[in-house]
Design an enzyme around this catalytic site. Structure first.
Site, PDB file in Angstrom:
ATOM      1  CG  ASP A  71      -5.018  -3.954  -2.169  1.00 48.27           C
ATOM      2  OD1 ASP A  71      -4.738  -3.516  -1.029  1.00 48.27           O
ATOM      3  OD2 ASP A  71      -5.149  -5.157  -2.401  1.00 48.27           O
ATOM      4  N   GLY A 128       0.767  -1.243   0.000  1.00 50.39           N
ATOM      5  CA  GLY A 128       0.000   0.000   0.000  1.00 50.39           C
ATOM      6  C   GLY A 128       0.792   1.283   0.000  1.00 50.39           C
ATOM      7  CE  LYS A 150      -4.858   7.142  15.043  1.00 48.00           C
ATOM      8  NZ  LYS A 150      -6.205   6.996  15.548  1.00 48.00           N
ATOM      9  CG  ASP A 202      -8.271  -0.981   9.784  1.00 44.14           C
ATOM     10  OD1 ASP A 202      -9.044  -0.432  10.577  1.00 44.14           O
ATOM     11  OD2 ASP A 202      -8.613  -1.956   9.088  1.00 44.14           O
ATOM     12  NE  ARG A 251      -1.636  -2.951  -4.240  1.00 45.61           N
ATOM     13  CZ  ARG A 251      -1.769  -3.177  -2.936  1.00 45.61           C
ATOM     14  NH1 ARG A 251      -1.878  -2.162  -2.112  1.00 45.61           N
ATOM     15  NH2 ARG A 251      -1.776  -4.401  -2.460  1.00 45.61           N
ATOM     16  CG  ASP A 276      -1.630   1.683   2.852  1.00 49.52           C
ATOM     17  OD1 ASP A 276      -1.332   1.256   3.996  1.00 49.52           O
ATOM     18  OD2 ASP A 276      -2.122   0.950   1.978  1.00 49.52           O
ATOM     19  CG  PHE A 287     -12.348  -1.430   2.219  1.00 51.77           C
ATOM     20  CD1 PHE A 287     -11.467  -2.141   3.023  1.00 51.77           C
ATOM     21  CD2 PHE A 287     -12.135  -1.408   0.854  1.00 51.77           C
ATOM     22  CE1 PHE A 287     -10.393  -2.832   2.465  1.00 51.77           C
ATOM     23  CE2 PHE A 287     -11.064  -2.095   0.288  1.00 51.77           C
ATOM     24  CZ  PHE A 287     -10.200  -2.813   1.095  1.00 51.77           C
TER      25      PHE A 287
HETATM   26  P1  IMP Z   1      -3.876  -2.790  10.169  1.00 50.04           P
HETATM   27  O1  IMP Z   1      -2.799  -3.819  10.270  1.00 50.04           O
HETATM   28  O2  IMP Z   1      -5.227  -3.367  10.493  1.00 50.04           O
HETATM   29  O3  IMP Z   1      -3.587  -1.501  10.894  1.00 50.04           O
HETATM   30  O4  IMP Z   1      -4.036  -2.434   8.663  1.00 50.04           O
HETATM   31  C1  IMP Z   1      -3.023  -1.920   7.963  1.00 50.04           C
HETATM   32  C2  IMP Z   1      -2.947  -2.529   6.572  1.00 50.04           C
HETATM   33  O5  IMP Z   1      -4.199  -3.051   6.127  1.00 50.04           O
HETATM   34  C3  IMP Z   1      -2.583  -1.423   5.652  1.00 50.04           C
HETATM   35  O6  IMP Z   1      -1.200  -1.508   5.385  1.00 50.04           O
HETATM   36  C4  IMP Z   1      -3.417  -1.694   4.423  1.00 50.04           C
HETATM   37  O7  IMP Z   1      -2.649  -2.433   3.514  1.00 50.04           O
HETATM   38  C5  IMP Z   1      -4.556  -2.573   4.854  1.00 50.04           C
HETATM   39  N1  IMP Z   1      -5.814  -1.801   4.981  1.00 50.04           N
HETATM   40  C6  IMP Z   1      -6.416  -1.382   6.130  1.00 50.04           C
HETATM   41  N2  IMP Z   1      -7.547  -0.710   5.867  1.00 50.04           N
HETATM   42  C7  IMP Z   1      -7.666  -0.673   4.523  1.00 50.04           C
HETATM   43  C8  IMP Z   1      -8.646  -0.072   3.635  1.00 50.04           C
HETATM   44  O8  IMP Z   1      -9.627   0.572   4.015  1.00 50.04           O
HETATM   45  N3  IMP Z   1      -8.407  -0.258   2.308  1.00 50.04           N
HETATM   46  C9  IMP Z   1      -7.342  -0.944   1.826  1.00 50.04           C
HETATM   47  N4  IMP Z   1      -6.409  -1.497   2.614  1.00 50.04           N
HETATM   48  C10 IMP Z   1      -6.574  -1.362   3.965  1.00 50.04           C
HETATM   49 MG    MG Z   2      -0.631  -2.213   3.418  1.00 48.40          MG
END
Ligand code: IMP
Ligand code: MG
Length: 177
Positions: free
Chosen positions: A156, A42, A127, A100, A162, A97, A149
């Site tokens: 992506d 991302g 964020k 989450d 992307r 990127d 999302f």
């Molecule tokens: P986390 O590990 O849950 O904090 O999510 C981080 C990773 O999940 C990011 O590097 C993104 O690649 C992917 N991600 C989280 N939310 C989204 C979204 O809304 N769209 C696309 N990719 C996401």
């Molecule tokens: Mg990612």
């Protein structure tokens, strides 16, 4: 644009904020040069735009992680490709990127420290506004967005979209249709 997408952050606002972020991060490092690690897939667009405006970059490398299937986190991280750069005694800036659940940044901060880094800092373009995520995971945040999302500007959906220049909200997946 497909019917199930709408623009959340236009490319001009992204460009302005990325320019500001480069300055904010630069002043935090106070003229010191650091190793920048982008989390693939991302971060590639954000990283390309940010490092070209930055005065704090000594080297650039990538760590390729996977945790998402469709619009959901699997809760597990798979390392697809390790970083090559020697992190021993270095100051490391992680770029991603989006923050989450925090799983990815939590994992990456620990990974970088385990490689012997002297310091670690993280910057994300986005964020999600959700509870129970440690705010200390990212020192610099571009935009806080609703817990939806999003795609585009590197983000992506199953490997697609992307390349879109704006950040767009995608409607939730319809289950079992
Ligand atoms: P986390 O590990 O849950 O904090 O999510 C981080 C990773 O999940 C990011 O590097 C993104 O690649 C992917 N991600 C989280 N939310 C989204 C979204 O809304 N769209 C696309 N990719 C996401
Ligand atoms: Mg990612």
């Amino acid at each position: 644009m497909r019917q199930n997408m709408s623009v959340l952050i236009h490319r001009d606002r992204i460009a302005n904020r990325v320019r500001e972020l480069a300055m904010e991060i630069g002043s935090a490092y106070n003229g010191q040069a650091v190793v920048v690690i982008g989390i693939l897939g991302g971060a590639f667009v954000f990283m390309a735009d940010l490092v070209r405006q930055a005065d704090f970059v000594s080297q650039v490398d990538f760590l390729w992680l996977e945790s998402y299937e469709g619009q959901k986190s699997t809760g597990k991280i798979k390392v697809r490709q390790e970083a090559n750069v020697d992190m021993q005694g270095k100051d490391i800036l992680i770029l991603d990127d989006i923050l989450d659940t925090g799983l990815t940044l939590g994992f990456t901060r620990e990974y970088v420290l385990n490689q012997g880094a002297k310091s670690v800092r993280a910057a994300v373009l986005l964020k999600k506004d959700r509870e129970n995520v440690d705010p200390a995971l990212a020192e610099n945040v571009g935009f806080t967005i609703p817990d939806k999302f999003v795609i585009g500007y590197g983000l992506d959906y199953n490997g697609k979209y992307r390349h879109l220049p704006d950040i767009c909200v995608m409607e939730p997946e319809k289950e079992n249709l």
